[in-house]
Design an enzyme around this catalytic site. Sequence first.
Site, PDB file in Angstrom:
ATOM      1  N   LYS A 294      59.516  13.523   3.112  1.00 52.02           N
ATOM      2  CA  LYS A 294      59.803  13.452   1.740  1.00 52.02           C
ATOM      3  C   LYS A 294      60.276  11.842   1.118  1.00 52.02           C
ATOM      4  O   LYS A 294      60.280  11.674   0.018  1.00 52.02           O
ATOM      5  CB  LYS A 294      60.981  14.396   1.375  1.00 52.02           C
ATOM      6  CG  LYS A 294      62.086  14.003   2.261  1.00 52.02           C
ATOM      7  CD  LYS A 294      63.190  15.126   1.907  1.00 52.02           C
ATOM      8  CE  LYS A 294      64.737  14.811   2.823  1.00 52.02           C
ATOM      9  NZ  LYS A 294      65.144  13.498   2.482  1.00 52.02           N
ATOM     10  N   ASP A 295      60.517  11.121   2.258  1.00 51.57           N
ATOM     11  CA  ASP A 295      60.847   9.931   1.979  1.00 51.57           C
ATOM     12  C   ASP A 295      59.840   8.856   1.753  1.00 51.57           C
ATOM     13  O   ASP A 295      60.003   7.649   1.409  1.00 51.57           O
ATOM     14  CB  ASP A 295      61.701   9.103   3.231  1.00 51.57           C
ATOM     15  CG  ASP A 295      63.065   9.977   3.604  1.00 51.57           C
ATOM     16  OD1 ASP A 295      63.552  10.347   2.686  1.00 51.57           O
ATOM     17  OD2 ASP A 295      63.562   9.983   4.428  1.00 51.57           O
TER      18      ASP A 295
ATOM     19  N   ARG B   6      67.864  15.752  -7.904  1.00 53.41           N
ATOM     20  CA  ARG B   6      67.168  16.900  -7.969  1.00 53.41           C
ATOM     21  C   ARG B   6      68.041  18.062  -7.921  1.00 53.41           C
ATOM     22  O   ARG B   6      68.010  19.229  -8.768  1.00 53.41           O
ATOM     23  CB  ARG B   6      66.006  17.132  -6.881  1.00 53.41           C
ATOM     24  CG  ARG B   6      65.381  18.359  -6.617  1.00 53.41           C
ATOM     25  CD  ARG B   6      64.642  18.322  -5.350  1.00 53.41           C
ATOM     26  NE  ARG B   6      65.186  18.236  -4.182  1.00 53.41           N
ATOM     27  CZ  ARG B   6      66.079  18.948  -3.383  1.00 53.41           C
ATOM     28  NH1 ARG B   6      66.030  20.512  -3.941  1.00 53.41           N
ATOM     29  NH2 ARG B   6      66.410  18.636  -2.377  1.00 53.41           N
ATOM     30  N   ARG B   7      68.857  17.886  -6.808  1.00 56.00           N
ATOM     31  CA  ARG B   7      70.153  18.993  -6.598  1.00 56.00           C
ATOM     32  C   ARG B   7      71.036  19.110  -7.789  1.00 56.00           C
ATOM     33  O   ARG B   7      71.393  20.022  -8.167  1.00 56.00           O
ATOM     34  CB  ARG B   7      70.392  18.657  -5.278  1.00 56.00           C
ATOM     35  CG  ARG B   7      69.792  18.995  -4.066  1.00 56.00           C
ATOM     36  CD  ARG B   7      70.506  18.398  -2.878  1.00 56.00           C
ATOM     37  NE  ARG B   7      69.572  18.891  -1.509  1.00 56.00           N
ATOM     38  CZ  ARG B   7      69.498  18.160  -0.504  1.00 56.00           C
ATOM     39  NH1 ARG B   7      70.213  17.244  -0.184  1.00 56.00           N
ATOM     40  NH2 ARG B   7      68.644  18.659   0.474  1.00 56.00           N
TER      41      ARG B   7
ATOM     42  N   ARG C  64      76.741  10.424   0.459  1.00 53.80           N
ATOM     43  CA  ARG C  64      75.758   9.505   0.993  1.00 53.80           C
ATOM     44  C   ARG C  64      76.233   9.758   2.510  1.00 53.80           C
ATOM     45  O   ARG C  64      77.317  10.369   2.798  1.00 53.80           O
ATOM     46  CB  ARG C  64      75.575   8.296   0.545  1.00 53.80           C
ATOM     47  CG  ARG C  64      75.054   7.810  -0.380  1.00 53.80           C
ATOM     48  CD  ARG C  64      73.315   7.849  -0.127  1.00 53.80           C
ATOM     49  NE  ARG C  64      72.778   7.474   1.109  1.00 53.80           N
ATOM     50  CZ  ARG C  64      72.441   6.126   0.996  1.00 53.80           C
ATOM     51  NH1 ARG C  64      72.795   5.284   0.193  1.00 53.80           N
ATOM     52  NH2 ARG C  64      72.070   5.741   2.418  1.00 53.80           N
TER      53      ARG C  64
ATOM     54  N   ARG D  32      78.623  13.811   6.273  1.00 53.33           N
ATOM     55  CA  ARG D  32      78.714  14.916   5.025  1.00 53.33           C
ATOM     56  C   ARG D  32      79.189  16.166   5.290  1.00 53.33           C
ATOM     57  O   ARG D  32      80.354  16.704   4.492  1.00 53.33           O
ATOM     58  CB  ARG D  32      77.084  15.043   4.520  1.00 53.33           C
ATOM     59  CG  ARG D  32      76.231  13.911   4.228  1.00 53.33           C
ATOM     60  CD  ARG D  32      74.989  14.248   3.737  1.00 53.33           C
ATOM     61  NE  ARG D  32      74.226  13.110   3.642  1.00 53.33           N
ATOM     62  CZ  ARG D  32      73.048  13.014   2.666  1.00 53.33           C
ATOM     63  NH1 ARG D  32      72.923  13.926   2.101  1.00 53.33           N
ATOM     64  NH2 ARG D  32      72.339  11.684   2.694  1.00 53.33           N
TER      65      ARG D  32
ATOM     66  N   CYS E 125      60.892   9.681  -4.974  1.00 56.93           N
ATOM     67  CA  CYS E 125      61.716  10.681  -4.060  1.00 56.93           C
ATOM     68  C   CYS E 125      63.369  10.769  -4.922  1.00 56.93           C
ATOM     69  O   CYS E 125      63.923  11.767  -4.472  1.00 56.93           O
ATOM     70  CB  CYS E 125      61.894  10.434  -2.784  1.00 56.93           C
ATOM     71  SG  CYS E 125      62.783   8.799  -2.170  1.00 56.93           S
TER      72      CYS E 125
END
Length: 308
Positions: free
Chosen positions: A78-79, A126-127, A144, A150, A237
């Site tokens: 995805k990166d 997106r989230r 981040r 996190r 992305c």
Amino acid sequence: MTLRLGTRASALATTQSGWVADRIREAHGVDVELVMISTEGDRSSAPLTQIGGTGVFVAAVREAVLDGTVDFAVHSLKDLPTGDAEGLALAAVPQREDPRDVLIARDGLTLGELPRGSRVGTGSPRRVSQLNALGLGIEIAELRGNVDTRIGKVTGGQLDAIVLARAGLLRLGRADEATEVLDPLQMLPAPGQGALAVECRADDDATLDLLSVIDDPDTRAAVTAERTLLATLEAGCSAPVGALADVVWGDDGDELWLRAVVGDLSGNPVIRRSASGTPTEAAALGRRLAEELLAEGADQLMGSVTAP
């Protein structure tokens, strides 16, 4: 014979790369050495949308492949930018891990159980878009850092919950820390989420041959559809785009189903569409669904997003 594998130095990146290294050792009996590489995304604590988003976690690793510092590299797929990288080949896309997102919340809560006003951390537009579309009255906080950082925001009381990719937790052996696995009907993952990309130099036929044994055709078809959709939308992305493709058995053999969502940070409006085809039509399927989304105004929604 020793192959040098370029990887970011984070716990998740080295775990993923170690998994690939083990598969290559098992298949060919060759030694694989991990070479740690620092990327721009690792060195900056700014939001991804401010430091460039697409490619910040892969550019330095790709350069190490091209200049011969390493023989091949492993990325979170995805990166990767959706465009072709001159001189590089996507040698393998191994079998995908669970692509869904998860919630890690205080007191074992689920998303629907969080009180209104709860602070939920994510660095992903997106989230943000899909969380806000649910209308739960939660507050989104910028997030981040690595997995430990996190999760520490929740255990330390700064946040009520965070959203992460389940694949990373599974690879790190920490999946039981999630309090809820989010249904794709609520939260479609990022294109390519849960999949790995194994790259080497396009003219390195020997390494291409060695790496081909870990390629999974179904996973490659699924992520090809998702990433072609992203490319056709001209989104990166860090764009508020979710997509998930699955290869399923149909009446006439294998079918490829693709679902996608595009929104803005407010979550209103959100455009959701789906389409199906065959695995051999993966790229065409991604383009077709993206064109349907654009016809519904997806470019205007994405154009309104500047930062989470």
